[in-house]
Design an enzyme around this catalytic site. Structure first.
Site, PDB file in Angstrom:
ATOM      1  N   SER A   1    -154.907  36.575 -71.981  1.00  0.00           N
ATOM      2  CA  SER A   1    -155.278  35.366 -71.250  1.00  0.00           C
ATOM      3  C   SER A   1    -155.191  35.505 -69.730  1.00  0.00           C
ATOM      4  CB  SER A   1    -154.406  34.180 -71.698  1.00  0.00           C
ATOM      5  OG  SER A   1    -153.033  34.466 -71.490  1.00  0.00           O
TER       6      SER A   1
ATOM      7  N   TYR B   1    -138.357  38.868 -84.757  1.00  0.00           N
ATOM      8  CA  TYR B   1    -138.716  40.046 -83.950  1.00  0.00           C
ATOM      9  C   TYR B   1    -138.399  41.330 -84.709  1.00  0.00           C
ATOM     10  CZ  TYR B   1    -139.027  42.773 -79.558  1.00  0.00           C
ATOM     11  OH  TYR B   1    -139.370  43.661 -78.561  1.00  0.00           O
TER      12      TYR B   1
END
Length: 250
Positions: free
Chosen positions: A40, A155
């Site tokens: 982005s 994670y």
């Protein structure tokens, strides 16, 4: 003995991030042309492209969602050069908490950005490496995959799944002179720490045999080594770059 990546093109996913930018500059300084993947941050990608070009290397910025295979294939099609080195660095960020409190979507995001990213990149770029009888696949893992501390579950789950993909892939493509390795950073000092003066953390450092945190440049140095012909007989490795904070056993 120098690390020479001249004539090679390296794709770095998440190249606009704290660690990704340093890896991009480091591989460029070693002679590689760089494909700057971003999700982005187009402005940062454009800035990094200018930096790489100022070093005398070719640079190309390309947007993609690494969790979406169709988007990864579009990225591949957009890249004019052959890709010799792929560094899987991108990962979805989220807030850590306990297993009981962690939202289920965080487990999905880590699976998508660690496991599926690895599969997507392999499917997109390894066939070209096989055709060229040369390639380097390098995944950015983490010391957390060995620590398994409270709060790390999503994670750790994603990165341990990634580890499995890379180890199997190493055995599947080794005959084609393609190496597949992982670099596992510890808690790394980045530009954000330097700006905020948060480089030191005594509670963490006292558990590290070298008694300090590593730097982003030290992580990038390990990636450059694994990308080079100096590491041509290393594959299937999980390489902690964390001052000895975790040590794989035999």
């Amino acid at each position: 003995m120098n690390i020479d990546l001249s004539g090679k093109t390296a794709l770095i996913t998440g190249a606009t991030g704290q660690l990704g930018r340093v890896m991009a500059r480091t591989l460029a300084n070693c002679g590689a042309d760089i494909v700057i993947h971003y999700h982005s941050n187009e402005e940062k990608a454009a800035q990094l492209k200018q930096e790489i070009e100022a070093l005398g290397r070719s640079a190309f910025a390309v947007q993609a969602d690494i969790t979406d295979f169709a988007s990864v294939l579009r990225m591949k099609d957009a890249i004019a050069n052959r890709v010799d080195i792929v560094v899987a660095n991108a990962v979805v960020q989220y807030q850590w908490t306990t297993v009981l409190e962690q939202p289920l979507e965080d487990y999905a995001s880590q699976f998508d950005s660690c496991v599926l990213q690895s599969v997507h990149l392999a499917k997109a770029f390894v066939p070209g490496m096989i055709a060229n009888k040369y390639g380097r696949m390098i995944g950015i893992n983490t010391e957390c995959a060995m620590q398994n501390f409270p709060g790390q579950s999503a994670y750790v789950a994603g990165k341990r799944g990634m580890d499995g993909i890379y180890r199997v892939l190493a055995k599947e493509v080794g005959e084609h002179r393609i190496t597949v390795n992982q670099v596992a950073p510890g808690w790394t000092i980045s530009d954000r720490d330097r700006e905020n003066r948060t480089e030191r953390n005594e509670s963490y450092e006292k558990g590290v045999p070298l008694r300090r945190r590593g730097t982003d440049q030290e992580i990038a140095n390990a990636v450059a080594f694994l990308a080079s012909d100096l590491a041509s007989f290393i594959t299937g490795a999980y390489v902690p770059v964390n001052g000895g904070n975790v040590m794989p056993t035999i």
